[in-house]
Enzyme design. Structure first.
Site, PDB file in Angstrom:
ATOM      1  N   GLY A  45       0.823  -1.201   0.000  1.00  0.00           N
ATOM      2  CA  GLY A  45       0.000   0.000   0.000  1.00  0.00           C
ATOM      3  C   GLY A  45       0.856   1.249   0.000  1.00  0.00           C
ATOM      4  N   GLN A  50       2.726   9.993   1.032  1.00  0.00           N
ATOM      5  CA  GLN A  50       4.054   9.382   1.196  1.00  0.00           C
ATOM      6  C   GLN A  50       5.015   9.736   0.062  1.00  0.00           C
ATOM      7  OE1 GLN A  50       2.274   5.321   2.080  1.00  0.00           O
ATOM      8  NE2 GLN A  50       4.205   5.225   3.209  1.00  0.00           N
ATOM      9  N   CYS A  92       5.498   0.068   7.453  1.00  0.00           N
ATOM     10  CA  CYS A  92       5.156   1.193   6.590  1.00  0.00           C
ATOM     11  C   CYS A  92       6.372   1.490   5.722  1.00  0.00           C
ATOM     12  CB  CYS A  92       4.816   2.399   7.460  1.00  0.00           C
ATOM     13  SG  CYS A  92       4.421   3.884   6.516  1.00  0.00           S
ATOM     14  N   LEU A  93       6.129   1.771   4.445  1.00  0.00           N
ATOM     15  CA  LEU A  93       7.247   2.083   3.538  1.00  0.00           C
ATOM     16  C   LEU A  93       7.969   3.363   3.962  1.00  0.00           C
ATOM     17  CD1 LEU A  93       5.700   1.163   0.063  1.00  0.00           C
ATOM     18  CD2 LEU A  93       7.348  -0.145   1.418  1.00  0.00           C
ATOM     19  N   HIS A 134      -4.679   1.708   7.441  1.00  0.00           N
ATOM     20  CA  HIS A 134      -3.314   2.263   7.436  1.00  0.00           C
ATOM     21  C   HIS A 134      -3.204   3.406   6.410  1.00  0.00           C
ATOM     22  CE1 HIS A 134       1.216   1.720   7.812  1.00  0.00           C
ATOM     23  NE2 HIS A 134       1.118   2.428   6.708  1.00  0.00           N
ATOM     24  N   GLU A 135      -3.709   3.177   5.198  1.00  0.00           N
ATOM     25  CA  GLU A 135      -3.602   4.203   4.156  1.00  0.00           C
ATOM     26  C   GLU A 135      -4.535   5.385   4.443  1.00  0.00           C
ATOM     27  OE1 GLU A 135      -1.040   3.841   2.472  1.00  0.00           O
ATOM     28  OE2 GLU A 135      -0.783   1.717   2.911  1.00  0.00           O
ATOM     29  N   HIS A 138      -2.783   7.633   6.715  1.00  0.00           N
ATOM     30  CA  HIS A 138      -1.825   8.494   6.014  1.00  0.00           C
ATOM     31  C   HIS A 138      -2.525   9.733   5.454  1.00  0.00           C
ATOM     32  CE1 HIS A 138       2.044   6.514   6.076  1.00  0.00           C
ATOM     33  NE2 HIS A 138       1.570   5.380   5.601  1.00  0.00           N
TER      34      HIS A 138
HETATM   35 NI    NI Z   1       2.434   3.514   5.599  1.00  0.00          NI
END
Ligand code: NI
Length: 159
Positions: A45, A50, A92-93, A134-135, A138
């Protein structure tokens, strides 16, 4: 085109994203780039915030590109339903190398638009519900460590 993924500590990650007015060519390029960047990472995701674009767009693909039907693009998503709880590890990226156990809904239903501007309702359970939450976080300027408490959070923030 790959876009650099912002790391924890970047102030853009803490800003709530704005709604998308129109699916312009720029938005289409953004979506393509986000998909490419998510697959390259690799991750399941990625939210527009991000990659430094504070707009309400995210992409999710639990198959990381292996299953063409697995790709979900959501523009201006909103929750219509959330139920239950699950407690699993996630990462998380924007925080490579860190995992933490976070409470998330077991089931989540989102309403939004796809990349063609068509209204979509997407229901997710388990990992998909977790990814949705999660997204969505963000897009509200919330990163997963904000959902943690105490020592674990301090440790990640310091690094
Ligand atoms: Ni994330």
């Amino acid at each position: 085109m790959l876009r650099p993924i912002l790391r924890l500590g970047d102030s853009i990650l803490t800003e709530p994203a704005r709604a998308v007015d129109d699916i312009t060519p720029e938005i289409e390029t953004l979506i393509d780039d986000m998909i490419e960047t998510m697959y390259a990472a690799p991750g399941i995701g990625l939210a527009a915030t991000q990659v430094g674009v504070p707009l309400r767009v995210f992409v999710v693909d639990l198959s990381v590109g292996r299953d063409p039907s697995g790709l979900i693009v959501m523009v201006n998503p909103a929750f219509v339903e959330r139920e239950g709880t699950q407690l699993e590890e996630e990462g998380c990226l924007s925080a490579p190398g860190f995992n933490a156990t976070v409470v998330r809904p077991q089931r989540a239903v989102l309403k939004g638009h796809d990349r063609n501007g068509v209204e979509r309702t997407m229901a997710g359970e388990g990992l998909l519900a977790r990814a949705f939450q999660h997204e969505m976080d963000h897009l509200d300027g919330i990163v997963f460590i904000d959902r943690l408490r105490g020592i674990k959070r301090d440790l990640i923030v310091r690094k």
